[in-house]
Design a protein around this motif. Sequence first.
Motif, mmCIF file in Angstrom:
data_model
loop_
_atom_site.group_PDB
_atom_site.id
_atom_site.type_symbol
_atom_site.label_atom_id
_atom_site.label_comp_id
_atom_site.label_asym_id
_atom_site.label_seq_id
_atom_site.Cartn_x
_atom_site.Cartn_y
_atom_site.Cartn_z
ATOM 1 N N THR A 46 43.008 15.094 28.856
ATOM 2 C CA THR A 46 42.589 14.302 27.698
ATOM 3 C C THR A 46 41.481 13.297 28.000
ATOM 4 O OG1 THR A 46 44.349 12.683 28.119
ATOM 5 C CG2 THR A 46 44.854 14.511 26.629
ATOM 6 N N THR A 47 41.282 12.962 29.260
ATOM 7 C CA THR A 47 40.278 11.955 29.609
ATOM 8 C C THR A 47 39.354 12.496 30.690
ATOM 9 O OG1 THR A 47 41.807 10.156 29.115
ATOM 10 C CG2 THR A 47 39.886 9.611 30.463
ATOM 11 N N THR A 48 38.051 12.353 30.465
ATOM 12 C CA THR A 48 37.040 12.765 31.436
ATOM 13 C C THR A 48 36.338 11.531 31.975
ATOM 14 O OG1 THR A 48 36.651 14.832 30.229
ATOM 15 C CG2 THR A 48 34.970 14.161 31.823
ATOM 16 N N ALA A 49 36.236 11.438 33.296
ATOM 17 C CA ALA A 49 35.491 10.357 33.944
ATOM 18 C C ALA A 49 34.463 11.002 34.877
ATOM 19 C CB ALA A 49 36.440 9.450 34.725
ATOM 20 N N ILE A 50 33.631 10.189 35.487
ATOM 21 C CA ILE A 50 32.631 10.686 36.419
ATOM 22 C C ILE A 50 33.001 10.231 37.822
ATOM 23 C CG2 ILE A 50 30.193 10.741 37.061
ATOM 24 C CD1 ILE A 50 30.905 12.133 34.392
ATOM 25 N N ASP A 51 33.144 11.193 38.729
ATOM 26 C CA ASP A 51 33.520 10.903 40.105
ATOM 27 C C ASP A 51 32.340 10.260 40.842
ATOM 28 O OD1 ASP A 51 35.085 10.860 42.400
ATOM 29 O OD2 ASP A 51 35.765 12.925 42.146
ATOM 30 N N GLY A 52 32.601 9.779 42.053
ATOM 31 C CA GLY A 52 31.555 9.110 42.818
ATOM 32 C C GLY A 52 30.366 9.992 43.129
ATOM 33 N N GLY A 84 29.225 12.271 41.051
ATOM 34 C CA GLY A 84 28.551 12.618 39.807
ATOM 35 C C GLY A 84 29.194 13.736 39.023
ATOM 36 N N ALA A 85 30.186 14.423 39.606
ATOM 37 C CA ALA A 85 30.856 15.523 38.908
ATOM 38 C C ALA A 85 31.975 14.992 38.009
ATOM 39 C CB ALA A 85 31.440 16.511 39.916
ATOM 40 N N PRO A 86 32.323 15.713 36.957
ATOM 41 C CA PRO A 86 33.446 15.292 36.114
ATOM 42 C C PRO A 86 34.760 15.307 36.879
ATOM 43 C CG PRO A 86 32.081 16.918 34.981
ATOM 44 C CD PRO A 86 31.639 16.905 36.407
ATOM 45 N N VAL A 87 35.629 14.339 36.570
ATOM 46 C CA VAL A 87 36.981 14.293 37.108
ATOM 47 C C VAL A 87 37.904 13.959 35.944
ATOM 48 C CG1 VAL A 87 36.776 11.853 37.789
ATOM 49 C CG2 VAL A 87 38.493 13.308 38.888
ATOM 50 N N TYR A 88 39.095 14.529 35.927
ATOM 51 C CA TYR A 88 39.965 14.437 34.763
ATOM 52 C C TYR A 88 41.289 13.755 35.100
ATOM 53 C CZ TYR A 88 36.665 18.117 33.574
ATOM 54 O OH TYR A 88 35.512 18.841 33.370
ATOM 55 N N THR A 89 41.809 12.995 34.147
ATOM 56 C CA THR A 89 43.126 12.411 34.345
ATOM 57 C C THR A 89 44.191 13.487 34.176
ATOM 58 O OG1 THR A 89 43.274 11.792 32.007
ATOM 59 C CG2 THR A 89 42.460 10.111 33.544
ATOM 60 N N LYS A 109 44.793 17.567 51.457
ATOM 61 C CA LYS A 109 43.532 17.102 50.853
ATOM 62 C C LYS A 109 43.691 15.687 50.352
ATOM 63 C CE LYS A 109 39.325 17.367 49.782
ATOM 64 N NZ LYS A 109 39.264 15.927 50.094
ATOM 65 N N MET A 110 42.866 14.803 50.882
ATOM 66 C CA MET A 110 42.874 13.426 50.410
ATOM 67 C C MET A 110 41.950 13.284 49.207
ATOM 68 S SD MET A 110 39.658 11.975 51.044
ATOM 69 C CE MET A 110 40.008 10.235 51.185
ATOM 70 N N GLY A 111 42.150 12.174 48.481
ATOM 71 C CA GLY A 111 41.259 11.808 47.392
ATOM 72 C C GLY A 111 41.010 10.319 47.455
ATOM 73 N N PRO A 121 49.292 9.127 33.680
ATOM 74 C CA PRO A 121 47.979 9.699 34.008
ATOM 75 C C PRO A 121 47.272 8.925 35.110
ATOM 76 C CG PRO A 121 47.839 8.426 31.989
ATOM 77 C CD PRO A 121 49.295 8.471 32.354
ATOM 78 N N PHE A 122 46.530 9.633 35.945
ATOM 79 C CA PHE A 122 45.726 9.011 36.992
ATOM 80 C C PHE A 122 44.555 9.931 37.297
ATOM 81 C CE2 PHE A 122 47.551 12.202 39.535
ATOM 82 C CZ PHE A 122 46.949 12.207 40.782
ATOM 83 N N LEU A 123 43.587 9.440 38.063
ATOM 84 C CA LEU A 123 42.430 10.235 38.458
ATOM 85 C C LEU A 123 42.646 10.778 39.871
ATOM 86 C CD1 LEU A 123 39.607 7.890 37.130
ATOM 87 C CD2 LEU A 123 40.179 10.158 36.228
ATOM 88 N N PRO A 124 42.694 12.084 40.054
ATOM 89 C CA PRO A 124 42.982 12.663 41.368
ATOM 90 C C PRO A 124 41.816 12.611 42.339
ATOM 91 C CG PRO A 124 42.603 14.405 39.788
ATOM 92 C CD PRO A 124 42.601 13.112 39.008
ATOM 93 N N ARG A 125 40.641 12.283 41.849
ATOM 94 C CA ARG A 125 39.445 12.201 42.675
ATOM 95 C C ARG A 125 39.275 13.464 43.521
ATOM 96 N NH1 ARG A 125 37.417 6.986 42.779
ATOM 97 N NH2 ARG A 125 35.534 8.029 43.588
#
Length: 327
Positions: free
Chosen positions: A180-186, A188-193, A254-256, A47-51
Amino acid sequence: MPVAPLDAAELAVVERNGFVESRHLGVAVVLRPDGSELLTLGDAGAPFLPRSSMKPLQALACLSAGADLSGERLALAMASHAGTDRHAEVARGILESAGLTEDALGCPAAWPSDTWTRDELVRDHGVPSPLRMNCSGKHAAMLLTCVANGWSTADYLDPQHPLQAHIREVIERLVGERLTTTAIDGCGAPVYTMSLTGLARAIQRIATSSQRSPFALHRSAGALVRAVRENPWTIDGPGRGDTIVIERLNVFSKMGAEGVQVMTAPDGTTVALKMLDGSNRAAHAVALRLLEKAGALTPAAVADTLSALPLTISGGGREVGVIRATV
């Protein structure tokens, strides 16, 4: 668990006067046009954050929920733009079509990342603005979607908001995995693993969709890709990575943040990669070399595009080295 160094591969090096000064470890996956895996470097299932590489999925979800977007406005919905006057005006236009103003944006105020625009603003005694933030197009599209559905706009970034619930559902369909995991992107929007393979699969499904498809989601994805290819300035900015490769090679790129990059060649071959150190400086070069290695892009076209990217190392005001893919 996230990818560890032992589960990664060397993707690029930085050379100074022929000496390897730095090495970039990471994970990459290449999908054939039919979706099968052609090449995997490192653990692409971790798993990773695609940003911001997730923005095409978010934009498509907005379209599927009724957002009325087309052309440059649709392309800006998935952009990580440079904050030029033109970018800001398009984002403002999306808001105005929803009957909203800049005050509705939930992304933080920022200076433009485009140097010339930032310098002009400073000379004119300007101030940072949410419209100049590189995610303002995505946020404007989210707000437009809320208005179209009668959803509240004040809390549109809450992961439990109907908009975000819909976006998550669409992302899971495209990625083919449970998030399975929700984080907050830079912004402010949700970003998912998700897995790198899952992201590659989702981007390929979007990038190879047709506006003539019998399925509404695929028609919307085809419109999104067309908007980006017809308006490559929106996605990034003049002289910047994604804009350069789209203009020169007609790829979907598309970069992240934190070293993430996705690209789909015209034939459907797709690359997704993540640099473990979070650096984006070699990401375009690695993705292009992987597409070349897969036979999706010609060596001459890749070499020409690499020459236009900021890959040189300076010393004493002159070129003394290069950022080079090792895949």
